[in-house]
Enzyme design. Structure first.
Site, short mmCIF file in Angstrom:
data_model
loop_
_atom_site.label_atom_id
_atom_site.label_comp_id
_atom_site.label_asym_id
_atom_site.label_seq_id
_atom_site.Cartn_x
_atom_site.Cartn_y
_atom_site.Cartn_z
CE LYS A 157 -2.50 2.57 3.58
NZ LYS A 157 -1.36 3.30 4.13
CG ASN A 158 2.38 2.69 3.61
OD1 ASN A 158 1.21 3.05 3.44
ND2 ASN A 158 2.85 2.39 4.80
CB CYS A 212 -5.18 6.01 10.44
SG CYS A 212 -5.70 4.54 9.58
NE ARG A 251 -0.87 10.25 10.31
CZ ARG A 251 -1.11 9.15 9.61
NH1 ARG A 251 -2.31 8.65 9.57
NH2 ARG A 251 -0.14 8.55 8.94
CG ASP A 264 1.98 1.21 9.65
OD1 ASP A 264 1.64 2.05 10.49
OD2 ASP A 264 2.08 1.48 8.43
NE ARG A 318 -7.20 4.62 4.66
CZ ARG A 318 -6.32 4.77 5.66
NH1 ARG A 318 -6.69 4.71 6.90
NH2 ARG A 318 -5.05 5.01 5.39
#
Ligand code: UD1
Length: 457
Positions: A40-41, A137, A142, A341, A433
């Site tokens: 994903k990242n 999230c 952030r 994570d 997601r």
């Protein structure tokens, strides 16, 4: 144990998204082979990076997750031609030739953290970018100050029309390479600095860069397309700006540029822990074992067997009979440290250990919202100043719980798989997601998990 008879209730498509849930009957030891999708990242940075190319390209191993769908929607909204190709649903042909816009649609930017990569990519493409402050999230504050600092060092001016505005608007006459010394190690800011610098004039040096595998993947992709980036994966990255990113054969050639996204280390780690807590025997396939070293080391300390089958891109995870999980202390850190994570998922394993474990969270200030959900399942975890104290020997019981965020949701699934009885997880849009067909994949190795949505009226 009752099997879930839910196939008729599963509604595929986007209706009733808010009402969908995962229902798990716990206790099945997971067994067999499970395949990991693209990261994903990585995908959420490589897709915006395509805006920098002067030729079309094909991106493979793209995970089928909602964050990627949002990226593709933003690309199309900007004018890119995006075509799914092949029959696996993970490959896209993309041409950005006709992109003339630099406004990232507000609603889409708000839906995910990674929308900030469009700022770096658009700035690098045309010297202009406009986007809302990113969503994502809820993990505490952030900030994106390091991203903005990098853009400014490269010569971009930030336009703030209204102090209360949550819009970031950037303009640069000419981006000029320079030294960017990051005040904190940030994955996002490092990626964004690369995106903005790759076509800048002269040389950019990023000091105190993050080293995550997805940063190396973004650099590999851009280098494959003609960029000159050195040092990705270390804390100093050097970028010599280029005029064009048109691959080796250049513009107008008939070459198909194909690039596969690196495997998802967090999805792999999630499956490793799922295999462990169910005392299963699972081959996790399509991975790069080196990227999993921090997770592997802690699982071994906890008494889990992990074999790295480098030649087969596989890790084999199993638990020997009668082995009691041992308590382990975890400290989250930027790569190659233990990934933040993976912290909620690891916490579930530690609730089953024979003693007390500590977790120190060094990356995000509010990453323990899952604790109150796990408490509903009889886990005993105390929040401490910057972490948690996990009391082991829990006898996890199925319960109705919420996926508070993406990785917290993954932790709920793991807990549900290990628990006695039935667990129902709501707010699964967070999980979707970042995990492609997680229920289907886990069913393939013996989990009793279904995605359920109420029938439409
Ligand atoms: C990325 C991942 C996220 C993961 C995190 C850490 C994406 C889309 N998300 O997030 O899943 O949890 O890496 O591996 O790739 N910080 C600042 N100023 C900034 C940027 C960050 O102070 O401008 C701080 C943050 O508050 C945090 C730390 O740096 O404490 C790390 O953040 P960062 O690595 O930037 O995380 P993301 O890139 O947002």
């Amino acid at each position: 144990m009752s099997a879930i008879k839910t196939e008729s209730l599963i509604i595929r498509g986007e209706n009733n998204v808010e009402m969908q849930k995962f229902v798990i009957n716990g206790g099945n030891p997971l067994k067999g082979d499970i395949w990991v999708s693209g990261a994903k990242n990585s995908a959420v940075a490589i897709l915006p990076a395509v805006l920098l190319l002067d030729v079309p390209c094909i991106i493979e191993n793209v995970p089928d997750i909602s964050d990627v769908k949002i990226c593709l929607k933003i690309l199309k909204g900007l004018g890119a031609d995006v075509r799914p190709i092949g029959d696996k649903g993970d490959t896209y042909w993309i041409s950005c030739k006709k992109v003339s816009d630099y406004y990232v649609p507000y609603e889409e930017a708000k839906k995910m953290r990674a929308s900030y990569y469009f700022l770096g990519a658009l700035l690098g493409r045309c010297g202009n970018a406009w986007a809302a402050m990113p969503g994502g999230c809820p993990l505490g504050a952030r900030p994106i100050d390091q991203h903005l600092k990098a853009f400014e060092i490269l010569g971009a001016k930030q336009i703030i029309s209204d102090k209360a505005s949550d819009i970031v608007e950037l303009h640069a006459e000419q981006l000029q390479g320079d030294v960017i010394s990051m005040d904190v190690v940030s994955v996002g800011a490092t990626m964004n600095a690369i995106l903005a610098a790759v076509k800048a004039k002269g040389t950019t040096i990023i000091e105190n860069a993050a080293k995550e595998p997805h940063i190396v993947d973004l650099a590999n992709f851009l280098n494959y397309m003609g960029a000159r980036i050195k040092g990705a994966g270390t804390d100093t990255i050097k970028i010599k700006g280029v005029d064009k990113l048109a691959g080796n054969a250049g513009e107008g050639s008939a070459v198909d540029y194909r690039y596969p996204v690196v495997p998802d280390q967090i999805e792999a780690g999630t499956f490793m822990i799922a295999a462990a807590v169910t005392r299963g025997d699972v081959f996790i396939k399509g991975v790069i074992p080196k990227h999993l070293e921090a997770i592997t080391a802690k699982l071994r300390d906890a008494g889990v067997n992990v074999e790295e089958l480098e030649d087969e891109d596989t890790v084999h995870v199993f638990v020997k009979e009668n082995v009691l999980f041992q308590p382990v202390n975890i400290k989250t850190e930027p790569y190659p440290g233990f990934p933040t994570d993976m912290q909620p998922q690891m916490a579930v394993l530690l609730t089953l250990a024979d003693g007390q474990s500590t977790i120190t969270e060094n990356v995000w200030e509010d990453r323990f919202r899952y604790v109150k959900e796990l408490a509903k399942m009889s886990a005993k975890i105390d929040i401490t100043q910057n972490g948690a104290l996990v009391h082991g020997s829990a006898n996890l019981q199925g319960a109705d719980v919420e996926a508070c965020d993406l990785r917290a949701g993954a932790a709920m699934i793991i807990a549900g798989l290990a628990a006695n009885g039935q667990t129902s997880i709501t707010d699964i849009r967070h999980i979707e997601r970042g995990y492609a067909d997680i229920a289907g994949k886990l069913r393939g190795i013996g989990a009793d998990i279904a995605k359920i949505s109420p029938e439409k009226d």
